[in-house]
Design an enzyme around this catalytic site. Structure first.
Site, short mmCIF file in Angstrom:
data_model
loop_
_atom_site.label_atom_id
_atom_site.label_comp_id
_atom_site.label_asym_id
_atom_site.label_seq_id
_atom_site.Cartn_x
_atom_site.Cartn_y
_atom_site.Cartn_z
N TYR A 182 0.86 -1.18 0.00
CA TYR A 182 0.00 0.00 0.00
C TYR A 182 0.90 1.24 0.00
O TYR A 182 2.03 1.19 0.47
CB TYR A 182 -0.91 -0.04 1.23
CG TYR A 182 -1.83 1.15 1.36
CD1 TYR A 182 -2.82 1.38 0.40
CD2 TYR A 182 -1.71 2.04 2.41
CE1 TYR A 182 -3.65 2.48 0.50
CE2 TYR A 182 -2.54 3.14 2.52
CZ TYR A 182 -3.51 3.36 1.56
OH TYR A 182 -4.32 4.45 1.66
N THR A 184 1.52 3.84 1.61
CA THR A 184 2.25 4.35 2.78
C THR A 184 3.27 3.36 3.35
O THR A 184 4.01 3.70 4.27
CB THR A 184 1.28 4.68 3.94
OG1 THR A 184 0.61 3.46 4.32
CG2 THR A 184 0.25 5.72 3.55
N LYS A 185 3.30 2.13 2.84
CA LYS A 185 4.12 1.09 3.47
C LYS A 185 5.59 1.21 3.07
O LYS A 185 5.95 2.08 2.30
CB LYS A 185 3.53 -0.29 3.13
CG LYS A 185 2.07 -0.45 3.64
CD LYS A 185 1.97 -0.62 5.14
CE LYS A 185 0.60 -0.33 5.72
NZ LYS A 185 -0.44 -1.30 5.51
N THR A 186 6.43 0.30 3.60
CA THR A 186 7.89 0.50 3.48
C THR A 186 8.38 0.42 2.04
O THR A 186 9.36 1.05 1.68
CB THR A 186 8.67 -0.49 4.35
OG1 THR A 186 8.39 -1.82 3.90
CG2 THR A 186 8.30 -0.34 5.82
#
Ligand SMILES: *Cc1c(COP(=O)(O)O)cnc(C)c1O
Length: 388
Positions: A182, A184-186
């Site tokens: 997603y 916003t993920k790393t």
């Protein structure tokens, strides 16, 4: 400072853009060779035998629970301190989550509460640990308890790329592990996820269920020796496959996963030093031989020393042009979960206390050194303003 610093932003470079353009020009937009490449690269990166790309971690968690045989009337243990996706997939299958409380330092599943929940409930099938913020759960304890009670373990590793537990990269140590890409993920593909497993049967089942319960995926159909029109439906499956457009982004994001982690860890170190003397608790730091993915940087405000609550603190941070967030609103406070299972706020005292005091700061590789300093200045300024 004039510009607002968003809470999260992806870092997309020319390599991702060139690869997406190449995919668009190729005419093959859905699951194909780019997805296969991303799966192979990912399996190698985390040291897993099998990797399956999906369109979200939520899809991956659903497929994982289905593959280990969770069904109507079963129970699955996870924590209240997670995103609703972890628990909703349990309901998709007609099973019920058993929520447990967290450890006050890591915000991860408390193994003692896990033992207690197993003793108090029947029909438990699986455990879903969530590696909060990218700090590994106590996997020795969780795997030992699972073995003792013959339970499956499915790790929600949405925050945990890359994360290690006692030197081993998360991704090959339990039955199934699921990651999120997603935005916003790393690492980000917009929407996307990855499943890893050591178990070929689970892998085959999830691969079939990922695409309509068809026993060969589209790409296989066009490249194997059987006629291209032939397929067999063996189950009412789902539509959870990743597109080659998303995989094109993922291939190049993955190459930077370690560099991204190092930058986030550096930012966390700057924050930890800067906030050491302020009325707040800085996040749990992994043991020196382990990697913390630092997907999130969650401060716990010492509200007893402040004239404002967390919500007001966040407002004041926004006035300083810093975007923040809260991870998480515990599931047992959410209307659906609260009403279905009759939860009271105090049922999970640790999660409730952490939630009331938690504030997540921006921590992502796109932040400049100036951005990092601006976050530090804002936290210091607001802390001073609200000090009792
Ligand atoms: C983001 C997240 C998910 C869901 O990921 P998607 O790829 O958006 O489906 C699941 N669990 C946790 C803990 C998350 O933070």
């Amino acid at each position: 400072m004039n510009n607002f610093l968003p809470f999260a932003l992806p870092l997309i470079g020319e390599d991702e853009i060139t690869e997406v353009v190449d995919t668009l020009r190729s005419g093959w937009l859905t699951t194909g060779k780019k997805t296969v490449q991303f799966e192979n690269d990912f399996a190698e990166f985390v040291g897993a035998s099998h990797a399956l790309a999906v369109n979200s971690a939520t899809s991956g968690l659903h497929l994982a629970l289905e593959a280990v045989g969770v069904g109507a009337g079963d129970k699955v243990i996870t924590t209240t301190y997670t995103f609703t996706a972890t628990a909703e997939v349990i309901r998709y299958l007609g099973a019920d989550p058993i929520l447990i409380d967290i450890e006050p330092d890591t915000f991860n599943m408390n193994p003692e509460k896990l033992r207690q929940a197993i003793a108090e409930n029947d029909n438990i099938k699986a455990i879903m640990p969530v590696h909060f913020a990218g700090q590994s759960c106590d996997m020795d304890e969780i795997l030992a308890i699972a073995k003792e009670h013959d339970l499956k373990v499915i790790e929600d590793a949405a925050h945990a790329l890359p994360t290690t537990w006692k030197g081993t990269t998360i991704g090959s140590i339990s039955d199934i592990t699921v990651y999120s890409f997603y935005v916003t993920k790393t690492i980000a593909t917009g929407e996307g996820g990855m499943i890893t497993t050591e178990n070929k049967e689970y892998r085959d089942r999830m691969k079939t269920m990922r695409l309509h319960g068809i026993n060969r995926d589209v790409f296989d159909r066009y490249t194997s020796d059987k006629p291209s029109w032939f397929y067999e439906v063996v189950e009412p499956g789902y539509k959870y496959n990743m597109t080659d457009v998303a995989a094109s982004i993922g291939i190049h994001q993955l190459k930077q996963a370690n560099a991204f982690q190092q930058r986030r860890e550096w930012i966390a170190q700057q924050f930890n030093e800067a906030f050491a003397d302020l009325p707040m608790t800085t996040p749990y730091v992994a043991r020196p031989d382990d990697t913390h993915a630092w997907h999130l940087y969650v401060l716990q405000l010492d509200l007893g020393k402040m004239t404002v609550n967390r919500d007001k603190f966040i407002e004041l941070m926004a006035q300083e042009n810093i975007g923040t967030s809260v991870h998480f609103i515990p599931l047992h406070l959410q209307p659906y979960w609260r009403d279905r299972y009759n939860y009271q706020p105090e049922d999970y005292p640790v999660a409730l206390d952490v939630f009331n005091r938690a504030m997540s700061l921006p921590i992502y590789p796109k932040m400049t050194d100036d951005d990092v300093q601006n976050v530090i200045k804002a936290v210091k300024k607001v802390s001073k303003e609200v000090l009792k």
